[in-house]
Design a protein around this motif. Structure first.
Motif, PDB file in Angstrom:
ATOM      1  N   GLN A 211       0.818  -1.209   0.000  1.00  0.00           N
ATOM      2  CA  GLN A 211       0.000   0.000   0.000  1.00  0.00           C
ATOM      3  C   GLN A 211       0.855   1.263   0.000  1.00  0.00           C
ATOM      4  O   GLN A 211       0.355   2.363  -0.284  1.00  0.00           O
ATOM      5  CB  GLN A 211      -0.920   0.013   1.232  1.00  0.00           C
ATOM      6  N   ILE A 212       2.149   1.100   0.302  1.00  0.00           N
ATOM      7  CA  ILE A 212       3.063   2.238   0.399  1.00  0.00           C
ATOM      8  C   ILE A 212       3.962   2.352  -0.823  1.00  0.00           C
ATOM      9  O   ILE A 212       4.174   3.425  -1.368  1.00  0.00           O
ATOM     10  CB  ILE A 212       3.937   2.093   1.666  1.00  0.00           C
ATOM     11  N   MET A 213       4.476   1.206  -1.257  1.00  0.00           N
ATOM     12  CA  MET A 213       5.451   1.196  -2.351  1.00  0.00           C
ATOM     13  C   MET A 213       5.226  -0.018  -3.227  1.00  0.00           C
ATOM     14  O   MET A 213       4.686  -1.039  -2.778  1.00  0.00           O
ATOM     15  CB  MET A 213       6.882   1.183  -1.799  1.00  0.00           C
ATOM     16  N   THR A 214       5.650   0.066  -4.464  1.00  0.00           N
ATOM     17  CA  THR A 214       5.579  -1.066  -5.368  1.00  0.00           C
ATOM     18  C   THR A 214       6.684  -2.057  -5.038  1.00  0.00           C
ATOM     19  O   THR A 214       7.860  -1.688  -4.955  1.00  0.00           O
ATOM     20  CB  THR A 214       5.728  -0.609  -6.829  1.00  0.00           C
ATOM     21  N   LEU A 215       6.300  -3.295  -4.836  1.00  0.00           N
ATOM     22  CA  LEU A 215       7.255  -4.372  -4.628  1.00  0.00           C
ATOM     23  C   LEU A 215       7.520  -5.039  -5.963  1.00  0.00           C
ATOM     24  O   LEU A 215       6.583  -5.415  -6.682  1.00  0.00           O
ATOM     25  CB  LEU A 215       6.694  -5.382  -3.622  1.00  0.00           C
ATOM     26  N   LEU A 216       8.789  -5.195  -6.294  1.00  0.00           N
ATOM     27  CA  LEU A 216       9.192  -5.736  -7.585  1.00  0.00           C
ATOM     28  C   LEU A 216       9.640  -7.183  -7.446  1.00  0.00           C
ATOM     29  O   LEU A 216      10.021  -7.619  -6.351  1.00  0.00           O
ATOM     30  CB  LEU A 216      10.330  -4.893  -8.164  1.00  0.00           C
ATOM     31  N   PRO A 217       9.599  -7.947  -8.535  1.00  0.00           N
ATOM     32  CA  PRO A 217      10.091  -9.320  -8.471  1.00  0.00           C
ATOM     33  C   PRO A 217      11.512  -9.383  -7.922  1.00  0.00           C
ATOM     34  O   PRO A 217      12.399  -8.643  -8.374  1.00  0.00           O
ATOM     35  CB  PRO A 217      10.044  -9.786  -9.936  1.00  0.00           C
ATOM     36  N   GLY A 218      11.709 -10.238  -6.926  1.00  0.00           N
ATOM     37  CA  GLY A 218      13.018 -10.368  -6.288  1.00  0.00           C
ATOM     38  C   GLY A 218      13.193  -9.544  -5.047  1.00  0.00           C
ATOM     39  O   GLY A 218      14.150  -9.763  -4.290  1.00  0.00           O
ATOM     40  N   ASP A 219      12.308  -8.576  -4.803  1.00  0.00           N
ATOM     41  CA  ASP A 219      12.410  -7.779  -3.581  1.00  0.00           C
ATOM     42  C   ASP A 219      12.227  -8.663  -2.350  1.00  0.00           C
ATOM     43  O   ASP A 219      11.569  -9.709  -2.394  1.00  0.00           O
ATOM     44  CB  ASP A 219      11.375  -6.652  -3.572  1.00  0.00           C
ATOM     45  N   VAL A 220      12.809  -8.210  -1.253  1.00  0.00           N
ATOM     46  CA  VAL A 220      12.831  -8.987  -0.015  1.00  0.00           C
ATOM     47  C   VAL A 220      12.135  -8.212   1.095  1.00  0.00           C
ATOM     48  O   VAL A 220      12.331  -7.000   1.241  1.00  0.00           O
ATOM     49  CB  VAL A 220      14.285  -9.300   0.390  1.00  0.00           C
ATOM     50  N   ILE A 221      11.321  -8.916   1.865  1.00  0.00           N
ATOM     51  CA  ILE A 221      10.763  -8.367   3.103  1.00  0.00           C
ATOM     52  C   ILE A 221      11.353  -9.163   4.254  1.00  0.00           C
ATOM     53  O   ILE A 221      11.151 -10.381   4.351  1.00  0.00           O
ATOM     54  CB  ILE A 221       9.235  -8.458   3.126  1.00  0.00           C
TER      55      ILE A 221
END
Length: 255
Positions: A211-221
């Motif tokens: 809801q805050i930022m676009t998460l891209l393929p490969g991004d890590v949480i």
């Protein structure tokens, strides 16, 4: 399924693959974020050097997400996830060396479960979150604790090169909500908990961040660390082990 990135011994080039039958790597024709097509090449896991299993554009980390860790530092349970970002340049491969910077006199380990994003995610719901997750891996949110205290915010303390060890691979089809997690330093258990104690569970975190930022393929949480964090010193070996995934091992030295 276990996804990994590895250095091919014949070409000395990095490649992407999956582990079949515990030890045989089947190579993809492209990264697993772009293609599921295999090129027919296979080799034994013991023959290769592992790299970080993803090359994220960013690591979005969650602070204060285990109740025992919150109590350890004397904070209140937050009403919403506390977020910070570690740069892609902090990522370190399994077996790589954590470098203790000259600017800091206390660098701590923080073992965590990490989520790896499969496809672009923006403003999704918690119900839809599993469709955007490739899988899970081990993570060490290395932190210059003294600099964190001095600055009053977390960017410098969390962002040094080598401060985001990740690996050894990404495991899919894993229930992340009840996994044992522990951290050892030189073989001694320093952290031991279970992801059932997360304040904000995985799907809620993915949705909230999207809801805050676009998460891209490969991004890590990185989902937060339990109690027991502590300092590293030159010559240490630190292992983050998570049930169903494996062990992320890194050595430590001073720059």
């Amino acid at each position: 399924m276990k996804y990994l990135r590895f250095l091919k011994p014949d070409t000395n080039q990095w490649s992407w693959g999956i582990i079949e039958k515990d030890s045989i790597i089947e190579e993809f024709s492209d990264s697993y974020f772009n293609s599921s097509e295999k090129n027919g090449f296979s080799l034994n896991l013991s023959q290769v050097k592992l790299g970080s299993p993803t090359l994220p554009s960013k690591v979005v980390a969650v602070g204060l997400n285990y109740r025992d860790h919150i109590q350890e530092f004397g904070h209140q349970v937050p009403d919403h996830p506390i977020l910070f970002i570690k740069p892609s340049t902090a990522v370190l491969e399994p077996g790589g060396t954590i470098l203790l910077p000259q600017q800091s006199n206390q660098v701590d380990f923080e073992g965590e479960l990490a989520v790896v994003i499969k496809q672009t995610a923006y403003q999704i719901t918690a119900q839809d979150a599993p469709n955007y997750i490739l899988g899970y891996t081990c993570f060490n949110d290395v932190t210059a604790r003294d600099l964190q205290s001095i600055d009053g915010q977390w960017t410098r303390a969390k962002s040094f090169d080598t401060f985001a060890p990740i690996g050894p691979w990404i495991v899919s089809k894993l229930n992340p909500n009840r996994l044992q997690i522990l951290t050892r330093v030189n073989g001694t258990i320093r952290q031991q908990s279970n992801t059932k104690h997360l304040v904000f569970p995985i799907n809620e975190l993915v949705a909230y961040i999207s809801q805050i930022m676009t998460l891209l393929p490969g991004d890590v949480i990185a989902t937060g660390t339990p109690s027991g964090v502590g300092p590293l010193k030159p010559g240490d070996r630190v292992d983050v082990e998570i049930e169903g995934i494996g062990i992320l091992t890194n050595l430590v030295r001073k720059i």
